[in-house]
Motif scaffolding. Structure first.
Motif, mmCIF file in Angstrom:
data_model
loop_
_atom_site.group_PDB
_atom_site.id
_atom_site.type_symbol
_atom_site.label_atom_id
_atom_site.label_comp_id
_atom_site.label_asym_id
_atom_site.label_seq_id
_atom_site.Cartn_x
_atom_site.Cartn_y
_atom_site.Cartn_z
ATOM 1 N N ARG A 185 -31.567 7.043 14.605
ATOM 2 C CA ARG A 185 -32.250 5.685 14.220
ATOM 3 C C ARG A 185 -32.045 4.432 15.349
ATOM 4 N N LYS A 186 -30.945 4.890 15.944
ATOM 5 C CA LYS A 186 -30.537 3.718 17.146
ATOM 6 C C LYS A 186 -31.606 4.161 18.378
ATOM 7 N N ALA A 187 -31.751 5.478 18.604
ATOM 8 C CA ALA A 187 -32.833 5.681 19.644
ATOM 9 C C ALA A 187 -34.252 5.125 19.158
ATOM 10 N N ALA A 188 -34.475 5.079 18.081
ATOM 11 C CA ALA A 188 -35.908 4.692 17.797
ATOM 12 C C ALA A 188 -35.698 3.257 17.472
ATOM 13 N N GLY A 189 -34.895 2.622 18.041
ATOM 14 C CA GLY A 189 -34.904 1.045 17.815
ATOM 15 C C GLY A 189 -34.216 0.479 16.525
ATOM 16 N N GLY A 190 -33.497 1.279 15.821
ATOM 17 C CA GLY A 190 -32.895 1.189 14.697
ATOM 18 C C GLY A 190 -33.826 0.907 13.389
ATOM 19 N N ALA A 191 -35.099 1.678 13.475
ATOM 20 C CA ALA A 191 -35.834 1.898 12.519
ATOM 21 C C ALA A 191 -35.420 2.674 11.365
ATOM 22 N N GLY A 192 -35.101 2.498 10.298
ATOM 23 C CA GLY A 192 -34.351 3.566 9.246
ATOM 24 C C GLY A 192 -35.515 4.514 8.899
ATOM 25 N N LEU A 193 -35.006 5.385 8.026
ATOM 26 C CA LEU A 193 -36.110 6.373 7.462
ATOM 27 C C LEU A 193 -36.287 5.710 5.708
ATOM 28 N N SER A 194 -37.488 5.129 5.546
ATOM 29 C CA SER A 194 -37.522 4.676 4.365
ATOM 30 C C SER A 194 -38.753 5.276 3.613
ATOM 31 N N ASP A 195 -39.678 6.031 4.241
ATOM 32 C CA ASP A 195 -40.513 6.633 3.307
ATOM 33 C C ASP A 195 -40.144 7.398 2.147
ATOM 34 N N PRO A 196 -40.574 7.221 0.968
ATOM 35 C CA PRO A 196 -39.958 8.250 -0.035
ATOM 36 C C PRO A 196 -40.121 9.764 0.001
ATOM 37 N N PHE A 197 -41.057 10.339 0.665
ATOM 38 C CA PHE A 197 -41.063 11.616 0.782
ATOM 39 C C PHE A 197 -39.753 12.363 1.541
ATOM 40 N N CYS A 198 -39.113 11.177 2.353
ATOM 41 C CA CYS A 198 -38.030 11.766 3.199
ATOM 42 C C CYS A 198 -36.854 11.664 2.428
ATOM 43 N N GLN A 199 -36.654 10.996 1.268
ATOM 44 C CA GLN A 199 -35.432 11.085 0.303
ATOM 45 C C GLN A 199 -35.444 12.356 -0.522
ATOM 46 N N GLY A 200 -34.040 12.570 -0.804
ATOM 47 C CA GLY A 200 -34.043 13.679 -1.989
ATOM 48 C C GLY A 200 -33.228 14.931 -1.568
ATOM 49 N N SER A 201 -33.275 15.166 -0.133
ATOM 50 C CA SER A 201 -32.845 16.666 0.323
ATOM 51 C C SER A 201 -31.533 16.627 -0.107
ATOM 52 N N GLU A 202 -31.008 17.862 -0.440
ATOM 53 C CA GLU A 202 -29.603 18.114 -0.787
ATOM 54 C C GLU A 202 -28.700 17.921 0.644
ATOM 55 N N PRO A 203 -27.818 16.885 0.700
ATOM 56 C CA PRO A 203 -26.918 16.994 1.820
ATOM 57 C C PRO A 203 -26.393 18.245 2.449
ATOM 58 N N SER A 204 -26.025 19.069 1.540
ATOM 59 C CA SER A 204 -25.388 20.269 2.068
ATOM 60 C C SER A 204 -26.036 21.057 2.826
ATOM 61 N N LEU A 205 -27.416 20.812 2.589
ATOM 62 C CA LEU A 205 -28.569 21.659 3.220
ATOM 63 C C LEU A 205 -28.955 21.140 4.599
ATOM 64 N N ALA A 206 -28.930 19.728 4.859
ATOM 65 C CA ALA A 206 -29.396 19.054 5.907
ATOM 66 C C ALA A 206 -28.974 19.515 6.950
ATOM 67 N N ASP A 207 -29.853 19.646 7.962
ATOM 68 C CA ASP A 207 -29.526 20.033 9.413
ATOM 69 C C ASP A 207 -29.263 18.882 10.197
ATOM 70 N N GLU A 208 -28.200 18.332 10.115
ATOM 71 C CA GLU A 208 -27.770 17.093 10.706
ATOM 72 C C GLU A 208 -28.727 16.130 10.686
ATOM 73 N N GLY A 209 -29.134 16.122 9.275
ATOM 74 C CA GLY A 209 -30.058 14.842 8.914
ATOM 75 C C GLY A 209 -31.440 15.075 9.279
ATOM 76 N N ARG A 210 -31.673 16.148 9.662
ATOM 77 C CA ARG A 210 -33.187 16.269 10.261
ATOM 78 C C ARG A 210 -34.218 16.928 9.335
ATOM 79 N N HIS A 211 -35.390 16.529 9.314
ATOM 80 C CA HIS A 211 -36.322 17.270 8.326
ATOM 81 C C HIS A 211 -37.727 17.241 8.745
ATOM 82 N N VAL A 212 -38.395 18.091 8.278
ATOM 83 C CA VAL A 212 -39.715 18.364 8.694
ATOM 84 C C VAL A 212 -40.674 18.308 7.734
ATOM 85 N N ARG A 213 -41.888 17.518 8.183
ATOM 86 C CA ARG A 213 -43.118 17.634 7.117
ATOM 87 C C ARG A 213 -44.016 18.054 8.072
#
Length: 273
Positions: A185-213
């Motif tokens: 987020r810092k590298a992207a100028g502080g823009a957070g991940l706000s889109d609804p489709f990016c929410q809801g993944s199981e934290p235990s399955l996250a690959d260091e917080g990265r997701h693919v669409r």
């Protein structure tokens, strides 16, 4: 001359094993044409003077029709009437070809995986490697319909409606990497991940917080790695999904075993004759 290192489209120039699987898929797919495919062929040939070898009838007729329509040239009226049926029938044969006719062999999963690996596996590896090393850049690759189709076949379920039609001219597939990591987020100028489709993944399955669409022609892809109703999967899940199809050493895989070892199974008795 064909570039032997080309991998954006099926290239069997230096891979006898891929040649054998492709030829097997072409043979079986034409031997096992279903009733709808045969009816489309009969309708076209009864109404106009087009004729092609059996193995290539559907693909040839669809190509001839598409090229003429795109160029604004006259086409037989019957083709306008059966164009959607022709498109769907041709897509089913194309999938059989890319799978080496897997569903009519003694080892459907093994044959399918081997055929797709050799046909599109180097591109799958490139996709996985690029996502695993994000650099903030937009990476663009130019391919063909026979690039998009097998790549989608590696990502979606066989009955997905997205596979029901041939990829339209100028189709595109966007593979997006999203992140909830603070450093990203810092590298992207502080823009957070706000889109609804990016929410809801199981934290235990996250690959260091990265997701693919993935988005095909503006429509989110229902990937095999995505939970029902969710448009994303974790980067780890995406990698696992494509792992069966990634190829790291193309020459070695082409040399592995007998050239026809993954496509040597005898076809099962025809269900259509």
């Amino acid at each position: 001359a064909q570039n032997h290192d080309e991998f954006m489209v099926l290239n069997d120039a230096r891979c006898p094993r891929l040649t054998a699987l492709f030829e097997q898929g072409l043979r079986i797919s034409s031997d096992e044409l279903d009733a709808e495919q045969l009816d489309v062929i009969h309708t076209i040939e009864h109404a106009c003077c087009w004729h092609a070898p059996l193995e290539w009838k559907l693909i040839s007729y669809r190509d001839w029709f598409s090229c003429r329509r795109a160029a604004g040239k006259a086409v037989p009226a019957v083709l306008d009437q059966v164009s959607s049926r022709l498109d769907a029938a041709t897509s089913r044969q194309m999938h059989q070809i890319f799978e080496g006719g897997a569903s009519f062999t003694d080892d459907p999963e093994g044959t399918r995986n081997a055929a797709l690996r050799l046909a599109i596996g180097r591109l799958c590896s490139l996709v996985v490697d690029t996502l695993g090393r994000p650099d903030g850049c937009l990476h663009l690759y130019s391919g063909h319909d026979w690039t998009l189709s097998p790549l989608l076949m590696c990502m979606v379920r066989p009955d997905d409606p997205m596979l029901g039609q041939w990829p339209p001219f100028c189709s595109n597939l966007a593979i997006e990497l999203w992140s909830t990591r603070p450093a990203d987020r810092k590298a992207a100028g502080g823009a957070g991940l706000s889109d609804p489709f990016c929410q809801g993944s199981e934290p235990s399955l996250a690959d260091e917080g990265r997701h693919v669409r993935c988005v095909f022609n503006g429509q989110p892809v229902d990937m095999c790695c995505s939970p029902a109703g969710q448009q994303t999967c974790t980067l780890t899940e995406f990698k696992q999904m494509l792992s069966a199809f990634c190829v790291r050493d193309f020459a070695a895989e082409c040399r592995a075993g007998d050239p026809t070892s993954s496509g040597k199974q005898q076809a099962k008795p025809s269900f259509n004759r």
